[in-house]
Motif scaffolding. Structure first.
Motif, PDB file in Angstrom:
ATOM      1  N   ARG A  64      39.758  33.646  46.016  1.00  0.00           N
ATOM      2  CA  ARG A  64      40.011  33.882  44.591  1.00  0.00           C
ATOM      3  C   ARG A  64      40.305  32.537  43.941  1.00  0.00           C
ATOM      4  NH1 ARG A  64      44.433  36.466  40.665  1.00  0.00           N
ATOM      5  NH2 ARG A  64      42.983  37.324  39.136  1.00  0.00           N
ATOM      6  N   LEU A 115      40.741  30.296  40.339  1.00  0.00           N
ATOM      7  CA  LEU A 115      40.956  30.211  38.906  1.00  0.00           C
ATOM      8  C   LEU A 115      40.432  28.852  38.465  1.00  0.00           C
ATOM      9  CD1 LEU A 115      44.633  31.534  38.683  1.00  0.00           C
ATOM     10  CD2 LEU A 115      42.487  32.847  38.687  1.00  0.00           C
ATOM     11  N   THR A 139      32.347  26.491  36.947  1.00  0.00           N
ATOM     12  CA  THR A 139      32.539  27.914  37.242  1.00  0.00           C
ATOM     13  C   THR A 139      31.322  28.487  37.947  1.00  0.00           C
ATOM     14  OG1 THR A 139      33.797  28.047  35.176  1.00  0.00           O
ATOM     15  CG2 THR A 139      33.205  30.125  36.233  1.00  0.00           C
ATOM     16  N   HIS A 185      35.242  34.151  44.315  1.00  0.00           N
ATOM     17  CA  HIS A 185      35.509  35.137  43.258  1.00  0.00           C
ATOM     18  C   HIS A 185      36.229  34.383  42.141  1.00  0.00           C
ATOM     19  CE1 HIS A 185      34.271  38.179  46.087  1.00  0.00           C
ATOM     20  NE2 HIS A 185      35.233  37.842  46.937  1.00  0.00           N
ATOM     21  N   VAL A 208      37.556  33.376  38.345  1.00  0.00           N
ATOM     22  CA  VAL A 208      37.993  33.754  37.005  1.00  0.00           C
ATOM     23  C   VAL A 208      38.038  32.463  36.189  1.00  0.00           C
ATOM     24  CG1 VAL A 208      39.848  34.716  35.583  1.00  0.00           C
ATOM     25  CG2 VAL A 208      39.363  35.689  37.848  1.00  0.00           C
ATOM     26  N   THR A 238      30.899  36.821  34.423  1.00  0.00           N
ATOM     27  CA  THR A 238      32.071  36.126  34.980  1.00  0.00           C
ATOM     28  C   THR A 238      33.323  36.504  34.204  1.00  0.00           C
ATOM     29  OG1 THR A 238      30.744  34.234  35.713  1.00  0.00           O
ATOM     30  CG2 THR A 238      33.114  33.870  35.407  1.00  0.00           C
ATOM     31  N   PRO A 239      34.391  36.937  34.875  1.00  0.00           N
ATOM     32  CA  PRO A 239      35.643  37.225  34.167  1.00  0.00           C
ATOM     33  C   PRO A 239      36.148  35.979  33.441  1.00  0.00           C
ATOM     34  CG  PRO A 239      35.719  38.062  36.421  1.00  0.00           C
ATOM     35  CD  PRO A 239      34.491  37.207  36.330  1.00  0.00           C
ATOM     36  N   LEU A 240      36.555  36.163  32.202  1.00  0.00           N
ATOM     37  CA  LEU A 240      37.027  35.055  31.379  1.00  0.00           C
ATOM     38  C   LEU A 240      38.362  35.425  30.757  1.00  0.00           C
ATOM     39  CD1 LEU A 240      36.761  32.378  29.789  1.00  0.00           C
ATOM     40  CD2 LEU A 240      35.367  33.626  28.127  1.00  0.00           C
ATOM     41  N   VAL A 241      39.358  34.565  30.945  1.00  0.00           N
ATOM     42  CA  VAL A 241      40.684  34.755  30.377  1.00  0.00           C
ATOM     43  C   VAL A 241      40.945  33.605  29.420  1.00  0.00           C
ATOM     44  CG1 VAL A 241      43.160  34.812  30.873  1.00  0.00           C
ATOM     45  CG2 VAL A 241      41.550  35.976  32.402  1.00  0.00           C
ATOM     46  N   PHE A 251      48.789  34.692  35.044  1.00  0.00           N
ATOM     47  CA  PHE A 251      48.479  35.302  36.332  1.00  0.00           C
ATOM     48  C   PHE A 251      49.762  35.478  37.136  1.00  0.00           C
ATOM     49  CE2 PHE A 251      44.749  32.913  35.012  1.00  0.00           C
ATOM     50  CZ  PHE A 251      43.757  33.895  35.099  1.00  0.00           C
TER      51      PHE A 251
END
Length: 254
Positions: free
Chosen positions: A47, A49, A59, A68, A70, A89-92, A101
């Protein structure tokens, strides 16, 4: 705290996100090999970030390694370009000074060309909080390779235009400051790419110092630089040479 000029430069990318995505250099596969070697574990299945993800250049490459990922990006313009390029792609929306997080939730936290925009008094403890024990904080920058004569000459012209040295010396100063806070392992990867002269000039003008310089002064510099570069690259194809500096630190284990 981030100064007002630094804040302006950090946010200047949002208006130039498409230019950034089209012309900034990527990263060589050897960089991600080095990340895995220094971390002692693969990116595949981890995972990750990717903080300050920008338009998603790093990314996408992290995802290709099986991570994986984010993406974490504060700027609206850059985030919009990332969504366009990487819709799955997950985007925060966030930044490294306030990572949204849970504690111990990431195997890797990566910063590609972005760590220097953080307040290290905040971003260091935030990274250590979010990383699992033994997780890795990986920071890297593409630096123009000043061992190549034409690159060094161009850097001198850029410094003269901007009124300061924005090249290797600043990076050395920055990494010296970092080692006071964390025990970084280091690597440097040399690589190059061949691109049209117009793309090379667009890459230069996508840097924050030029984005805030003003259109007239930037245009004047680029016109002069085109003339200089055609002396070295008369075909109009520029061989850009880079040294990618990597710093990686592991979070403490019990």
């Amino acid at each position: 705290m981030t100064s007002a000029p630094s804040h302006r430069r950090a946010h200047s990318f949002n208006a130039a996100a498409a230019q950034y995505a089209a012309h900034r250099p990527s990263y060589p596969p050897a960089l991600f090999d080095a990340v895995e070697n220094l971390a002692g574990r693969p990116l595949a299945g981890a995972r990750v970030l990717d903080v300050g993800a920008g338009t998603g250049i790093a990314t996408a490459l992290l995802a290709e390694r099986g991570a994986h990922v984010v993406a974490v990006e504060p700027g609206e313009g850059m985030a919009r370009e990332l969504r366009r390029a990487l819709p799955d792609t997950p985007l925060v929306r966030g930044d490294g000074d306030h990572l949204p997080f849970a504690d111990g939730s990431a195997d890797f936290i990566t910063y590609a060309q972005a760590w220097h925009w953080t307040d290290q008094e905040r971003s260091v403890p935030e990274a250590l909080r979010v990383l699992r024990p033994g997780g890795a904080l990986a920071l890297w920058w593409n630096i123009a390779d000043h061992a190549v004569p034409w690159v060094a000459e161009q850097d001198t012209r850029i410094a003269r235009c901007l009124g300061y040295d924005d090249g290797a010396r600043k990076t050395a100063d920055r990494t010296t400051e970092l080692t006071k806070a964390l025990d970084f392992r280091r690597d440097r990867i040399h690589w190059s790419r061949s691109i049209p002269l117009d793309s090379h000039l667009a890459n230069i003008s996508s840097h924050s110092a030029f984005l805030v310089l003003g259109e007239d002064r930037t245009a004047a510099f680029l016109a002069q630089e085109r003339t200089e570069l055609l002396k070295t690259f008369p075909t109009g194809i520029v061989e850009e040479s880079y040294a990618t500096d990597l710093l990686l630190a592991l979070s403490p284990t019990p």
